[in-house]
Design a protein around this motif. Structure first.
Motif, PDB file in Angstrom:
ATOM      1  N   ALA A 119       0.837  -1.201   0.000  1.00  0.00           N
ATOM      2  CA  ALA A 119       0.000   0.000   0.000  1.00  0.00           C
ATOM      3  C   ALA A 119       0.875   1.256   0.000  1.00  0.00           C
ATOM      4  N   LEU A 120       1.970   1.223   0.758  1.00  0.00           N
ATOM      5  CA  LEU A 120       2.914   2.342   0.767  1.00  0.00           C
ATOM      6  C   LEU A 120       3.527   2.547  -0.616  1.00  0.00           C
ATOM      7  N   ARG A 122       2.187   1.827  -3.568  1.00  0.00           N
ATOM      8  CA  ARG A 122       1.195   2.447  -4.458  1.00  0.00           C
ATOM      9  C   ARG A 122       0.939   3.901  -4.080  1.00  0.00           C
ATOM     10  N   TYR A 123       0.965   4.201  -2.785  1.00  0.00           N
ATOM     11  CA  TYR A 123       0.775   5.585  -2.323  1.00  0.00           C
ATOM     12  C   TYR A 123       1.883   6.492  -2.857  1.00  0.00           C
ATOM     13  N   CYS A 127       0.824   9.252  -5.450  1.00  0.00           N
ATOM     14  CA  CYS A 127       0.711  10.551  -4.764  1.00  0.00           C
ATOM     15  C   CYS A 127       1.998  11.364  -4.811  1.00  0.00           C
ATOM     16  N   TYR A 132       9.179   9.096  -6.068  1.00  0.00           N
ATOM     17  CA  TYR A 132       8.973   7.647  -5.926  1.00  0.00           C
ATOM     18  C   TYR A 132      10.267   6.858  -6.101  1.00  0.00           C
ATOM     19  N   SER A 218      -3.669   4.878   3.187  1.00  0.00           N
ATOM     20  CA  SER A 218      -2.825   4.907   1.983  1.00  0.00           C
ATOM     21  C   SER A 218      -3.668   4.880   0.720  1.00  0.00           C
ATOM     22  N   TYR A 219      -4.571   3.906   0.634  1.00  0.00           N
ATOM     23  CA  TYR A 219      -5.400   3.791  -0.568  1.00  0.00           C
ATOM     24  C   TYR A 219      -6.433   4.915  -0.648  1.00  0.00           C
ATOM     25  N   SER A 221      -5.811   8.023   0.256  1.00  0.00           N
ATOM     26  CA  SER A 221      -5.045   9.125  -0.331  1.00  0.00           C
ATOM     27  C   SER A 221      -4.826   8.918  -1.824  1.00  0.00           C
ATOM     28  N   VAL A 222      -4.601   7.665  -2.219  1.00  0.00           N
ATOM     29  CA  VAL A 222      -4.418   7.340  -3.638  1.00  0.00           C
ATOM     30  C   VAL A 222      -5.682   7.668  -4.434  1.00  0.00           C
ATOM     31  N   THR A 225      -6.152  11.413  -4.784  1.00  0.00           N
ATOM     32  CA  THR A 225      -5.193  11.949  -5.758  1.00  0.00           C
ATOM     33  C   THR A 225      -5.621  11.623  -7.183  1.00  0.00           C
ATOM     34  N   ILE A 242      -5.835  -0.336  -8.444  1.00  0.00           N
ATOM     35  CA  ILE A 242      -6.087  -0.140  -7.020  1.00  0.00           C
ATOM     36  C   ILE A 242      -7.273  -0.975  -6.559  1.00  0.00           C
TER      37      ILE A 242
END
Length: 328
Positions: A119-120, A122-123, A127, A132, A218-219, A221-222, A225, A242
């Motif tokens: 999850a981190l 993908r965040y 985001c 990254y 995390s998801y 926030s994704v 965004t 996602i």
């Protein structure tokens, strides 16, 4: 039933109370599921290891290690379950039972940390795309992997040790196909000590609920965004990825939160069904959801297939030439 100083020395895993025909059908079904889960996860690890491009990408580093975790998961429980179904050999020693309990419990905690790591990933990818590659370097990925394994096997030591030191008066029948905390605690001599229960519940609550909160944030926030900044095409593609990640998270955490935050209170049949979900079904589904539907993974699989086909073709031609030379 064997006792030493009033304590049970072996357990009987009751497993599935069904007729012979149903037992045979269950055996065949889960044998196939076990073989497919193993093949899928081994395929993913092989592709990532052999493909130099995938081996450098953070997501695939995490996914290949996640596949190794799934292999460990199915091999902790499935071979024993299948053996019991085939031979009705339901006796398991006290030490073997608690070893399985510790490994199974630890792998479950490790998977919680792995899902948070992914999850981190993908965040950060969605985001914070500019940072990254700087943050999610291969070395940082291996730190996350190592931390997930170490934390998963450390946090379970205290509750498993405390439960193993409790007195088990009998009967020695565990109403399950594996050594799970709820059915084990049901065999403890009354009165039930508070320290092991508090320790087990605290670990479950912190690991499960803590990681659920991290994954949701995390998801969440994704998704925000994606809704704000992405074009329609990118939004649809990223949202599809996602959504599959969230499906895996839901399949894993949904049953766990209801069963293990309060051990010993769930119905035995419900506990067995839940255990089957994350010991047999999710290790089979996760590779298809995470990787085998992925374009990069499909491309790597085709590349490997072409290499193998080319190698076999060259070997066949070489053999034909040798035979032709020998005939002359």
């Amino acid at each position: 039933m064997q006792f030493t100083n009033g304590t049970v020395q072996e357990f009987i895993l009751l497993g599935f109370e069904v007729g012979k025909l149903q037992r045979l059908l269950i055996l065949v079904f889960f044998t196939l599921l076990y073989m497919l889960a193993m093949a899928e996860n081994i395929t993913i690890i092989t592709l990532v290891v052999l493909d130099t491009h995938l081996a450098r990408l953070p997501m695939y580093i995490l996914l290949s290690n996640f596949s190794w975790l799934e292999i460990c998961y199915v091999n902790t429980t499935m071979p024993r379950m299948l053996l019991d179904l085939a031979l009705s050999n339901k006796i398991i020693s006290f030490s073997s039972c608690f070893l399985q309990f510790y490994i199974f419990f630890s792998l479950g905690c490790t998977e919680c940390f792995f899902l948070s790591s992914m999850a981190l990933d993908r965040y950060l990818a969605i985001c914070h795309p500019l940072r990254y590659s700087q943050i999610m370097s291969p070395s940082f990925c291996y730190i996350l992997v190592t931390a997930s394994w170490v934390l998963g096997f450390l946090v379970t030591i205290v509750p498993v040790t405390l439960i193993s030191q409790m007195s088990f008066c009998g009967p020695n029948i565990i109403d399950h196909f594996l050594c799970d905390p709820g059915p084990i605690l049901a065999l403890v001599c009354p009165p039930l000590p508070e320290a092991p229960i508090i320790s087990l519940t605290s670990v479950n609550a912190v690991v499960i609920l803590g990681n659920i909160m991290f994954v949701v944030l995390s998801y969440g926030s994704v998704i925000v965004t994606l809704m704000k900044n992405s074009s329609k095409g990118n939004r649809v593609k990223s949202s599809s990825t996602i959504s599959f990640h969230l499906l895996v998270v839901t399949l894993f955490y949904g049953p766990l939160a209801g069963i293990y935050v309060k051990p010993g209170e769930a119905d035995s049949n419900v506990t067995k069904i839940v255990a089957l979900c994350y010991t047999a079904i999710t290790p089979f589904l996760n590779p298809m959801i995470y990787c085998l539907r992925n374009d990069q993974m499909k491309e790597a699989l085709l590349t490997l297939w072409r290499r193998k086909a080319g190698f076999l073709k060259s070997r066949i031609e070489s053999v034909k030439k040798r035979k032709g030379t020998g005939n002359i």
